[in-house]
Design a protein around this motif. Structure first.
Motif, PDB file in Angstrom:
ATOM      1  N   ARG A 102     -26.382  31.274  54.093  1.00 53.99           N
ATOM      2  CA  ARG A 102     -26.991  29.753  54.095  1.00 53.99           C
ATOM      3  C   ARG A 102     -26.328  29.029  55.027  1.00 53.99           C
ATOM      4  O   ARG A 102     -26.978  28.213  55.314  1.00 53.99           O
ATOM      5  CB  ARG A 102     -26.719  29.572  52.692  1.00 53.99           C
ATOM      6  N   ASP A 105     -28.166  29.136  58.121  1.00 49.40           N
ATOM      7  CA  ASP A 105     -29.467  28.383  58.097  1.00 49.40           C
ATOM      8  C   ASP A 105     -29.135  26.838  58.435  1.00 49.40           C
ATOM      9  O   ASP A 105     -29.880  25.952  59.041  1.00 49.40           O
ATOM     10  CB  ASP A 105     -30.254  28.364  56.785  1.00 49.40           C
ATOM     11  N   SER A 156     -30.936  36.907  60.473  1.00 46.21           N
ATOM     12  CA  SER A 156     -31.873  35.868  60.541  1.00 46.21           C
ATOM     13  C   SER A 156     -32.456  35.612  61.936  1.00 46.21           C
ATOM     14  O   SER A 156     -33.479  35.111  62.225  1.00 46.21           O
ATOM     15  CB  SER A 156     -31.293  35.065  59.656  1.00 46.21           C
ATOM     16  N   LEU A 291     -29.120  29.722  46.982  1.00 40.66           N
ATOM     17  CA  LEU A 291     -30.198  30.847  46.997  1.00 40.66           C
ATOM     18  C   LEU A 291     -31.466  30.442  46.245  1.00 40.66           C
ATOM     19  O   LEU A 291     -31.421  30.450  44.978  1.00 40.66           O
ATOM     20  CB  LEU A 291     -29.561  32.090  46.327  1.00 40.66           C
ATOM     21  N   PRO A 292     -32.472  30.059  46.811  1.00 42.24           N
ATOM     22  CA  PRO A 292     -33.517  29.632  46.286  1.00 42.24           C
ATOM     23  C   PRO A 292     -34.095  30.688  45.180  1.00 42.24           C
ATOM     24  O   PRO A 292     -34.594  31.745  45.800  1.00 42.24           O
ATOM     25  CB  PRO A 292     -34.592  28.877  47.428  1.00 42.24           C
ATOM     26  N   LEU A 295     -37.469  32.403  45.755  1.00 38.98           N
ATOM     27  CA  LEU A 295     -37.645  33.599  46.641  1.00 38.98           C
ATOM     28  C   LEU A 295     -37.975  34.941  45.971  1.00 38.98           C
ATOM     29  O   LEU A 295     -38.548  35.765  46.577  1.00 38.98           O
ATOM     30  CB  LEU A 295     -36.309  33.866  47.674  1.00 38.98           C
ATOM     31  N   VAL A 421     -40.618  35.624  54.161  1.00 40.74           N
ATOM     32  CA  VAL A 421     -39.654  34.545  54.140  1.00 40.74           C
ATOM     33  C   VAL A 421     -40.024  33.470  55.470  1.00 40.74           C
ATOM     34  O   VAL A 421     -40.140  33.996  56.495  1.00 40.74           O
ATOM     35  CB  VAL A 421     -38.070  35.232  54.525  1.00 40.74           C
ATOM     36  N   ASP A 425     -35.374  29.767  55.347  1.00 50.08           N
ATOM     37  CA  ASP A 425     -34.583  30.722  54.344  1.00 50.08           C
ATOM     38  C   ASP A 425     -34.295  31.970  55.114  1.00 50.08           C
ATOM     39  O   ASP A 425     -33.877  32.809  54.336  1.00 50.08           O
ATOM     40  CB  ASP A 425     -35.495  30.893  53.113  1.00 50.08           C
ATOM     41  N   VAL A 428     -30.423  32.889  54.436  1.00 53.00           N
ATOM     42  CA  VAL A 428     -30.080  33.403  53.126  1.00 53.00           C
ATOM     43  C   VAL A 428     -30.614  34.560  52.355  1.00 53.00           C
ATOM     44  O   VAL A 428     -30.205  35.292  51.760  1.00 53.00           O
ATOM     45  CB  VAL A 428     -30.282  32.245  52.058  1.00 53.00           C
ATOM     46  N   ALA A 429     -31.898  34.956  53.016  1.00 51.71           N
ATOM     47  CA  ALA A 429     -32.803  36.200  52.891  1.00 51.71           C
ATOM     48  C   ALA A 429     -32.016  37.348  53.400  1.00 51.71           C
ATOM     49  O   ALA A 429     -31.878  38.417  52.924  1.00 51.71           O
ATOM     50  CB  ALA A 429     -34.068  36.193  53.299  1.00 51.71           C
TER      51      ALA A 429
END
Length: 525
Positions: A102, A105, A156, A291-292, A295, A421, A425, A428-429
Motif C-alpha cells: 500500500r 501505491d 505492481s 486493504l480494500p 478486492l 485489479v 490497487d 496492495v494486490a
C-alpha cells in the motif's frame, strides 16, 4: 492498437470498483497511458531489473539454511537461537508485505523499490560483517523488511507496465518461474558459497547486485502511484495487520520447538487472531482502507490467493523436508543437495513458457488445477523413500514431476492474483498475494516440522534406529504436504469460476460506465 484482455468471469464483468474521487480520473488516465505506452524494449529492460530484485529477495529465504552450522560455529551461536537467522528474515518479510504494497501505491512504486533495495543491500552488508549472533539476527530482520518493501513494489510496477493479456501473462510467467526457482537456487548458492569462499559471501553477494539495481532503476523503471486525490492513510489498519502478521509468523516459527499446546504458542495465536479481527473491523469503517475488502469480490483474485497459500504450504515445505532427508538420512553435502534440487528448478523454467501460453489460451483456473495435481503427485511419490535410498532411483522422478507442477501452478497464481485489479490497487494486490504465499510457507513448514519430530521421537522411544525413525517422520510429513497440494484442486474449482474471453479493447484509456478511467485494456469487475 488493440490487446486481448484476460479471460474473466462474466458475472464479475458487471461489478465495478467504486468510481474515483473528483479530479482523479484524468490523472489516472494520464499515468496509465504513460506507463502502458512505454516502448516495448524499455518495458522489458525494466522488467529484467525488477525480476533480478525479486529473485534476490526469494533466494535469501533459503540461502542461509545450509550455512547455519558454519555460522553457528563461527559466531558461537547457542543451538536454541541458531534458527533465528532464518526466522528473523521471514518474520519481517511476511509481516510488512501488505504495508509495503500500500505504501508503494501511495508514495510511488519506483521510490519504494529503491528504498527497499537500499535497506536490503545495507542490511546484507551488515550481515556479512557481523561478529555477534545478536547483531546478525537484527540485521536479518532488517533484510526482511527491505525485501517486504521491494517485492510488492516491483510486482505492481510489472502489472502497470503490461496490460492484461498475452504480454502480461508472458511477463508473469517468467516472474512465477523465477519465484519457484528462487528457493531451490538459494540452497545451491548457499552451499557453494559456504563451501568454497565462506559463509559471509552469501550476504556480500547481494551488495553489488542491489547497488547496480538502485543505480539503474531511475533510468529504466517508470514511476507510478495512486493520484493525489486518493493519497489517504490508514494508520490503525496498518498497525493492526502488521503486528498480526508478525505475531502469527513468530508463533508458527516457534511452535515446533516450544509445542503447539504451550501457553506461549496459544497466547500468541490468540493475540494474532484478535489483531486480525480488529484489522477487518477497521477496514470496513475507514474511508481509505489499507486493504480494500472490495478486492475480494474479484473471484479470480480471491481464489488465486487461496491456492497460492496452499501452493507454498506444500511446495516450500517439500523443499524443507526433502533437504533434511537428503542431508540427515542420505548424507548429502550442502552442494550436492543444491544440485539435486536443480532438477526441479530447471524443469520449472523449461515448462514456464508452456504454462503461460495455456493460461492465455484457456484460463488460470484450469492450469492451476493441473499444476497442483502434479505437485501433489510428485510429493506423494516421495513417500516411498527408504532409509538407504539414492537420488536417481527415489527422488529424480518426483522432483521432475513436481517441477512441471510448479511451472503450472506458480504462474497462473501470479496472473490470477492481479486479474481485474486497477492501477491504484496494484501495490496492495501484489502485497496480498506475497503475504498469502509467505504465510502458507510458514504454516506448512511449522506443521510438517511438528509432524516429523513427533514421529521421530515416538519411534526412537520404541527402539528404532535413528535413520529409520527420521525417514518415517519425513514420510509422514510428506503425506501432509502432498495432501495439502491436492486440497488446492477443489479450492480452485470452488472459488474461481469458469472464465470466458471478452472482447478486446483499445489500449488507450477509455471512460467506463461508472465514469472512471483505468489502465489501458484493464478488465474491471
Amino acid at each position: 492498437m488493440t490487446l486481448d484482455s484476460f479471460p474473466t468471469d462474466p458475472a464479475e464483468d458487471r461489478r465495478r470498483i467504486p468510481a474515483p474521487l473528483p479530479g482523479e480520473a484524468s490523472l489516472r488516465a494520464h499515468t496509465a497511458h504513460a506507463i502502458v505506452s512505454e516502448p516495448t524494449v524499455r518495458r522489458w529492460r525494466a522488467f529484467a531489473l525488477l525480476v533480478v530484485a525479486y529473485f534476490m529477495t526469494i533466494v535469501d529465504l533459503t540461502i542461509v539454511n545450509v550455512a547455519l552450522p558454519t555460522i553457528g560455529v563461527k559466531l558461537h551461536f547457542p543451538e536454541s537461537e541458531l534458527q533465528w537467522v532464518v526466522t528473523a528474515y521471514g518474520l519481517t518479510f511476511g509481516g510488512f508485505l501488505l504495508l509495503g504494497g500500500r505504501a508503494a501505491d501511495l508514495l510511488g512504486r519506483r521510490r519504494l523499490l529503491m528504498m527497499g533495495l537500499a535497506v536490503f543491500s545495507a542490511a546484507s552488508l551488515a550481515c556479512g560483517l557481523a561478529t555477534s549472533d545478536t547483531f546478525l539476527i537484527i540485521m536479518r530482520g532488517l533484510q526482511g523488511l527491505g525485501a517486504a518493501i521491494v517485492l510488492p513494489a516491483a510486482l505492481s510496477i510489472v502489472m502497470n507496465m503490461f496490460p492484461e493479456g498475452a504480454e502480461r501473462n508472458k511477463a508473469l510467467g517468467i516472474w512465477g518461474a523465477m519465484g519457484a526457482m528462487g528457493a531451490t537456487v538459494g540452497l545451491l548458492a548457499g552451499g557453494l558459497l559456504t563451501s568454497y569462499v565462506g559463509w559471509r559471501y552469501i550476504f556480500f553477494l547481494n551488495v553489488p547486485i542491489g547497488a547496480a539495481a538502485m543505480a539503474l532503476a531511475p533510468k529504466v523503471v517508470p514511476e507510478s502511484r495512486a493520484s493525489a486525490a486518493r493519497r489517504r492513510y490508514d494508520p490503525f489498519g496498518a498497525a493492526s495487520i502488521t503486528w498480526a502478521l508478525v505475531v502469527l509468523v513468530y508463533a508458527l516459527s516457534e511452535a515446533p520447538q516450544v509445542g503447539w499446546g504451550a501457553t506461549r504458542t496459544l497466547a500468541m495465536l490468540t493475540v494474532a487472531a484478535a489483531l486480525l479481527v480488529a484489522f477487518f473491523v477497521v477496514e470496513t469503517r475507514v474511508e481509505a482502507p489499507l486493504l480494500p475488502l472490495r478486492l475480494f469480490r474479484l473471484r479470480t483474485l480471491a481464489g488465486s490467493n487461496a491456492v497460492g497459500f496452499l501452493l507454498t504450504a506444500s511446495f516450500y515445505t517439500f523443499i524443507f523436508i526433502g533437504t533434511l532427508y537428503m542431508q540427515q538420512v542420505l548424507g548429502f553435502s550442502a552442494v550436492k543437495t543444491g544440485l539435486a534440487w536443480l532438477t526441479t528448478s530447471v524443469t520449472a523454467l523449461a515448462f514456464a513458457g508452456l504454462s503461460q501460453k495455456l493460461v492465455t489460451k484457456t484460463s488460470p483456473k484450469r492450469v492451476m488445477v493441473i499444476g497442483m495435481a502434479l505437485i501433489g503427485a510428485g510429493i506423494l511419490w516421495t513417500t516411498r523413500i527408504p532409509p538407504h535410498g539414492n537420488f536417481w532411483q527415489d527422488l529424480a522422478g518426483p522432483f521432475f514431476v513436481a517441477g512441471i507442477g510448479v511451472a503450472f501452478a506458480f504462474i497462473p497464481v501470479s496472473i490470477g492474483a492481479l486479474t481485474g485489479v486497477t492501477e491504484g490497487d496494484a501495490g496492495v494486490a501484489s502485497g496480498l498475494i506475497s503475504t498469502s504465499q509467505q504465510l502458507g510457507g510458514a504454516i506448512g513448514v511449522a506443521v510438517a516440522s511438528s509432524v516429523a519430530a513427533s514421529r521421530l521421537h515416538t519411534l526412537v522411544h520404541h527402539g528404532q534406529s535413528t535413520g529409520v525413525a527420521l525417514t518415517s517422520g519425513f514420510t509422514l510429513a510428506l503425506w501432509v504436504c502432498g495432501l495439502t497440494a491436492l486440497v488446492a484442486i477443489p479450492v480452485a474449482l470452488a472459488l474461481i469460476r469458469r472464465a470466458k474471453t471478452v472482447k478486446a479493447v483499445e489500449s488507450t484509456p477509455q471512460r467506463d460506465v461508472a465514469g472512471s478511467s483505468d489502465l489501458a485494456g484493464a478488465v474491471v469487475e
